[in-house]
Scaffold this motif. Structure first.
Motif, PDB file in Angstrom:
ATOM      1  N   GLU A   1      -1.064   1.412  -5.809  1.00 29.52           N
ATOM      2  CA  GLU A   1      -0.535   2.710  -6.232  1.00 29.52           C
ATOM      3  C   GLU A   1      -1.291   3.251  -7.444  1.00 29.52           C
ATOM      4  O   GLU A   1      -1.489   2.549  -8.438  1.00 29.52           O
TER       5      GLU A   1
ATOM      6  N   CYS B   1       2.549  12.558  -3.783  1.00 30.88           N
ATOM      7  CA  CYS B   1       1.596  13.538  -3.261  1.00 30.88           C
ATOM      8  C   CYS B   1       1.063  13.028  -1.926  1.00 30.88           C
ATOM      9  O   CYS B   1       0.282  12.069  -1.900  1.00 30.88           O
ATOM     10  N   PRO B   2       1.483  13.633  -0.817  1.00 31.93           N
ATOM     11  CA  PRO B   2       1.022  13.157   0.488  1.00 31.93           C
ATOM     12  C   PRO B   2      -0.459  13.470   0.705  1.00 31.93           C
ATOM     13  O   PRO B   2      -1.002  14.381   0.076  1.00 31.93           O
ATOM     14  N   PRO B   3      -1.098  12.723   1.598  1.00 30.00           N
ATOM     15  CA  PRO B   3      -2.500  13.030   1.919  1.00 30.00           C
ATOM     16  C   PRO B   3      -2.625  14.490   2.351  1.00 30.00           C
ATOM     17  O   PRO B   3      -1.771  15.021   3.055  1.00 30.00           O
ATOM     18  N   GLY B   4      -3.670  15.143   1.872  1.00 25.12           N
ATOM     19  CA  GLY B   4      -3.891  16.542   2.219  1.00 25.12           C
ATOM     20  C   GLY B   4      -3.388  17.518   1.182  1.00 25.12           C
ATOM     21  O   GLY B   4      -3.775  18.690   1.190  1.00 25.12           O
ATOM     22  N   GLU B   5      -2.510  17.087   0.281  1.00 26.21           N
ATOM     23  CA  GLU B   5      -2.042  17.964  -0.793  1.00 26.21           C
ATOM     24  C   GLU B   5      -2.839  17.633  -2.059  1.00 26.21           C
ATOM     25  O   GLU B   5      -3.044  16.467  -2.376  1.00 26.21           O
ATOM     26  N   GLU B   6      -3.267  18.651  -2.763  1.00 21.25           N
ATOM     27  CA  GLU B   6      -3.975  18.439  -4.023  1.00 21.25           C
ATOM     28  C   GLU B   6      -2.978  17.959  -5.085  1.00 21.25           C
ATOM     29  O   GLU B   6      -1.897  18.537  -5.216  1.00 21.25           O
TER      30      GLU B   6
ATOM     31  N   CYS C   1       0.741  19.375  -6.154  1.00 25.80           N
ATOM     32  CA  CYS C   1       1.929  18.523  -6.060  1.00 25.80           C
ATOM     33  C   CYS C   1       2.691  18.539  -7.383  1.00 25.80           C
ATOM     34  O   CYS C   1       3.915  18.635  -7.396  1.00 25.80           O
TER      35      CYS C   1
ATOM     36  N   GLU D   1       0.846  -1.188   0.000  1.00 25.13           N
ATOM     37  CA  GLU D   1       0.000   0.000   0.000  1.00 25.13           C
ATOM     38  C   GLU D   1       0.884   1.241   0.000  1.00 25.13           C
ATOM     39  O   GLU D   1       1.776   1.361   0.832  1.00 25.13           O
TER      40      GLU D   1
ATOM     41  N   LYS E   1       1.446   5.165   0.610  1.00 26.16           N
ATOM     42  CA  LYS E   1       0.878   6.209   1.458  1.00 26.16           C
ATOM     43  C   LYS E   1       0.717   7.525   0.704  1.00 26.16           C
ATOM     44  O   LYS E   1      -0.073   8.375   1.120  1.00 26.16           O
ATOM     45  N   ASN E   2       1.457   7.689  -0.375  1.00 27.98           N
ATOM     46  CA  ASN E   2       1.339   8.882  -1.215  1.00 27.98           C
ATOM     47  C   ASN E   2       0.759   8.495  -2.564  1.00 27.98           C
ATOM     48  O   ASN E   2       0.893   7.353  -3.000  1.00 27.98           O
ATOM     49  N   ARG E   3       0.163   9.440  -3.225  1.00 28.21           N
ATOM     50  CA  ARG E   3      -0.328   9.263  -4.595  1.00 28.21           C
ATOM     51  C   ARG E   3       0.810   9.678  -5.521  1.00 28.21           C
ATOM     52  O   ARG E   3       1.463  10.696  -5.294  1.00 28.21           O
TER      53      ARG E   3
END
Length: 190
Positions: free
Chosen positions: A132, A91-96, A100, A52, A54-56
């Motif tokens: 991912e 792209c971490p959670p919370g960043e558009e 990013c 999994e 954690k970032n996009r």
């Protein structure tokens, strides 16, 4: 005329897998590895390992008014070779994702973009062992400054015609899947 909306069939909307239990095997700031005990679609018991993210993943193709783009070259640790790619990052959670893309373009290539447009969204990078996904953008209205790569990046940046970058994706000189997807999508649009 818009294509008709097709509803998913019952087989498309029903998960044939049963997860009996999940065990975390490893976790760090970027990934989590888990092992699930499952019953597969045929009814057999087994395990399914999942990585999994954690970032996009985010990629961005900068294109100037003269039809040029920029590639980033770097040593890819997992593949043990030097690769040319479009600017990319996590792209971490919370960043558009669009923000990013703008940030990664500035960090890796020193390019400011006035316009960030979506090219491909929600692309599955591997559908067998990871969750991912990647969003890919096009950047236009470019101005230039200094790149500020992360400590883990030793980058070379080169400006080439977009047509040459597309050819590199077609002939195997670019092997990164996000870059290939982006460049071939742009080739189809022209």
């Amino acid at each position: 005329m818009a294509p008709p909306i097709v509803s998913p069939s019952p087989i498309e909307s029903t998960n044939p897998w049963t997860t009996l239990s999940t065990r975390e095997g490893y976790s760090n700031p970027w990934i989590r590895v888990r092992e699930d005990q499952v019953i597969n679609p045929g009814g057999g018991r087994g395990i399914y390992g999942v990585v999994e993210y954690k970032n996009r993943a985010v990629g961005v193709v900068p294109i100037d008014d003269n039809g040029y783009t920029w590639l980033v070259g770097q040593w890819r640790y997992c593949h043990e070779r030097y690769e040319w790619e479009i600017p990319e990052g996590g792209c971490p959670p919370g960043e558009e994702p669009a923000e990013c893309a703008r940030r990664e373009l500035l960090e890796e290539a020193g390019i400011h973009a006035a316009i960030i447009e979506p090219l491909l969204l929600g692309v599955q990078l591997s559908n067998s062992t990871t969750n991912e996904v990647c969003d890919i953008f096009v950047a236009r209205g470019l101005t230039f400054g200094d790149a500020t790569p992360e400590e883990t990046e030793q980058l070379e940046v080169k400006r080439i015609p977009l047509t040459e970058a597309i050819q590199m994706a077609q002939d195997g000189r670019i092997r990164d899947s996000v870059s290939i997807l982006a460049l071939l999508k742009l080739a189809l649009k022209s």
